[in-house]
Each structure stands twice: as structure tokens, then as C-alpha cells.
Motif scaffolding. Structure first.
Motif, short mmCIF file in Angstrom:
data_model
loop_
_atom_site.label_atom_id
_atom_site.label_comp_id
_atom_site.label_asym_id
_atom_site.label_seq_id
_atom_site.Cartn_x
_atom_site.Cartn_y
_atom_site.Cartn_z
N ASN A 171 36.28 -56.10 9.65
CA ASN A 171 36.30 -54.78 9.92
C ASN A 171 37.89 -54.39 10.46
OD1 ASN A 171 36.10 -56.59 12.10
ND2 ASN A 171 34.51 -55.29 13.19
N THR A 172 38.83 -55.31 10.21
CA THR A 172 40.13 -54.79 10.47
C THR A 172 40.99 -54.47 9.35
OG1 THR A 172 40.82 -57.32 10.61
CG2 THR A 172 40.13 -56.31 12.65
N ILE A 173 41.28 -55.39 8.71
CA ILE A 173 42.02 -55.13 7.38
C ILE A 173 41.28 -55.47 6.28
CG2 ILE A 173 44.11 -55.89 6.08
CD1 ILE A 173 45.48 -56.17 8.68
N PRO A 174 41.10 -54.69 5.14
CA PRO A 174 40.18 -55.10 3.98
C PRO A 174 40.91 -56.32 3.21
CG PRO A 174 41.13 -52.90 3.69
CD PRO A 174 41.47 -53.39 5.17
N ALA A 175 40.13 -57.34 3.26
CA ALA A 175 40.79 -58.64 2.59
C ALA A 175 40.53 -58.26 0.95
CB ALA A 175 40.20 -59.74 2.73
N GLY A 176 39.71 -57.39 0.49
CA GLY A 176 39.47 -56.96 -0.92
C GLY A 176 40.78 -56.01 -1.39
N ALA A 177 41.42 -55.57 -0.72
CA ALA A 177 42.61 -54.80 -1.18
C ALA A 177 43.64 -55.86 -1.39
CB ALA A 177 42.88 -53.68 -0.26
N LYS A 178 44.51 -55.90 -2.41
CA LYS A 178 45.65 -56.71 -2.41
C LYS A 178 46.64 -55.49 -2.06
CE LYS A 178 48.14 -59.89 -5.58
NZ LYS A 178 48.25 -61.16 -4.83
#
Ligand code: PMP
Length: 306
Positions: free
Chosen positions: A151-158
Motif C-alpha cells: 500500500n505504498t508503491i505498487p510493485a506491479g508497475a515497472k
């Protein structure tokens, strides 16, 4: 890794000399990490050079841009065409491609409506983690740095900014004399390598960490899961505690750059026999077989440069 720059690059709609693809120092992305990108490989195949899963990679580029509400000024087809164009312009066959979209110059502040600039670079690249690593494997360590919480930085975005985390993990590992670092998620469970997904082998089955473990949903990971299932090898996606790195029969990392890199030790403890194991070798054969024709391309993953 030193890099030999190619002559040509695609930038904002056209091929130009490498040195001319510049951006202003006040570009949003430089200050705030607001870029999204892809890493793609092309291989020499019996039918000519092919870009591996080009469309799937560029779909993920658009997905990353969507997460960050970054307007893409080009279509998926145009970015695919740019990838082919830059390979051809530089006369490349086995190469690494780097599509990049970034918030450029315009306005000030975090929510500024900047233009999105887009570039595609391509250059010759061998094994990412060093010569001979695909055969011999690397020694890895668990990083003292954790991955960002979901819920901080979305890991699913590169996204460019994610790689501040990756840099801490990778630099710490190299400084301590390891080939690569492995990060835990904020849950304390295993996540992934600095720029690679993980597979552990237990009793002839592949185990890999789930997307909920703050990792990038890798295209190589998906490729290996598919090839394994097609070959009747069980694949299990599950939460994995750290100590199973020490207890598994085999362990490897995978990613576009790292391809399939065996891991022979973690935190000084040998993995299995301390040598790349039979299932790791089998997965390498199935994967690299896609490029020399030993593994049939059942899913149209080879997208020819033409
Ligand atoms: N995780 C991270 C953090 C990465 O940077 C990469 C490389 N893109 C991967 C996993 C592997 O993804 P892929 O197989 O799509 O290259």
C-alpha cells in the motif's frame, strides 16, 4: 556493467543519433522517479531475429503508465514498431531493448500535467549477472533492505522510482561480494531479487512467490510457469518464508536481463549440492530452446523483427 552505445535510438516518434536523445534537467522524471519502462530481449532464431514477447512487454508498459495516470502519446502498435525499427537501425540480433516513457518538462509539482516523452533504446547485451553465470550460478544473499509495502508503491508497475529499492538491494549485495541480493517483503516473507523473480525447487516441483509478495509480475516468470506446466512439471505459487531458501533442492532467479540464473548458495549456505540442479537445467533448456527451435513456440512469443 559497461555498455557500448549503439548509433541510433528512437525518441519521441523518430529514429535519431544516440547523442541527440536528450531531456531537460528539470524533467519531472529526474526529480520524482516518474518514468515507466520495459526490458525486452531479442534473440537470433532459425527464422531470423525475434523479439521475445514484445507485445506482452509493451502491454505491461501501458499498464504501468495507467497505474500512474501517465498519458501515452503513442499506441501499443507504434511502440512495437519503434522496437523493431531500433533493432533494424542498429543492425542488432541478440540485444536488450529498453522502452521508456517519462514525465518530461512542463509545470512544477507532483501532480503537474507534464508531457510524456517516450524513447526506445536497444543495444547488444550478454549475460546480465556476469560471464559464465548461466552455467555456474551465483552466490546470493538476503538483503537487509525490504521491498516496499503493497500500500505504498505498487510493485506491479515497472516504474523508475521502484528501482531505488532495487539499487539498495543490488548495491549492498555487490559490496558484500555476492552476485545478487534477494529481498523480503514487508510481511517478512520472501519477495524477489533486485531485478529478478525467484523459483525454488522442492521434490521436483517449482515453487514461486505470489504477486502479493511485492514483486514485479515477470514475463519470464510467466514463461517458465507455462513451459513447466506444459511439460508436466508442477508449479506452485505460494508465500515462502526465508529459511526455505536454505532448504530447497534447487534455486534460480529469472528475468529478461538475468534469463535463468542458477543460485548455488544463499547467505553462505549451499543450495542443494551447491551446483545448478537438474530442474534448473531443464528449465534453461526449455527456455533457450524457444530460440533455437528445440522448444516449439506454441504461444506466438517470438515476434520477428522482419
Ligand atoms: N522483478 C523485478 C524487480 C524486475 O526488475 C524484473 C525485470 N524486469 C523482473 C522481476 C523480471 O521481470 P521480466 O521477466 O518481465 O523481465
Amino acid at each position: 556493467m559497461t555498455m557500448q552505445y549503439p548509433d541510433w535510438i528512437w525518441h519521441n516518434g523518430r529514429i535519431k543519433p544516440w547523442a541527440e536523445a536528450t531531456t531537460h534537467v528539470m524533467s519531472h522524471a529526474l526529480h520524482y522517479g516518474s518514468s515507466v519502462f520495459e526490458g525486452i530481449r531479442s534473440y537470433e532464431t532459425p527464422n531470423g531475429p525475434a523479439i521475445f514477447r514484445l507485445t506482452d512487454h509493451n502491454r505491461r508498459l501501458f499498464a504501468s503508465a495507467k497505474i500512474y495516470e501517465m498519458a501515452m502519446p503513442y499506441s501499443l502498435e507504434q511502440i512495437n514498431a519503434a522496437c523493431r525499427e531500433v533493432i533494424k537501425a542498429n543492425g542488432l540480433t541478440r540485444a536488450y531493448l529498453r522502452p521508456l516513457a517519462y514525465r518530461g518538462l512542463g509545470g512544477f509539482g507532483l501532480s503537474a500535467e507534464t508531457p510524456t516523452d517516450v524513447a526506445v533504446a536497444a543495444w547488444k547485451m550478454g549475460a546480465y549477472l556476469g560471464d559464465g553465470v548461466l552455467e555456474e550460478g551465483i552466490d546470493a544473499c538476503v538483503s537487509s533492505w525490504q521491498r516496499f509495502a503493497p500500500n505504498t508503491i505498487p510493485a506491479g508497475a515497472k516504474a523508475g522510482g521502484n528501482y531505488l529499492s532495487g539499487q539498495l538491494v543490488a548495491r549492498e549485495a555487490r559490496r558484500l561480494g555476492f552476485g545478487e541480493g534477494i529481498a523480503l517483503a514487508s510481511t517478512g516473507l520472501l519477495s524477489e531479487g533486485a531485478g529478478e523473480n525467484l523459483f525454488l525447487v522442492f521434490d521436483g516441483a517449482l515453487h514461486t512467490t505470489p504477486v502479493s509478495a511485492a514483486l514485479l509480475n515477470g514475463i519470464t516468470r510467466n514463461t517458465l510457469m507455462t513451459l513447466a506446466r506444459d511439460a508436466g512439471i508442477p508449479v506452485i505459487e505460494r508465500d515462502i518464508p526465508r529459511e526455505y531458501l536454505y532448504l530447497c533442492d534447487e534455486l534460480f532467479m529469472c528475468g529478461t536481463a538475468a534469463e535463468i540464473t542458477p543460485i548455488r548458495s544463499v547467505d553462505g549456505r549451499p543450495v542443494g549440492t551447491g551446483k545448478p540442479g537438474p530442474l534448473t537445467r531443464r528449465m534453461q533448456e526449455l527456455f533457450f530452446g524457444l530460440f533455437d527451435g528445440r522448444t516449439p513456440d506454441r504461444y506466438g512469443w517470438l515476434e520477428y523483427v522482419g
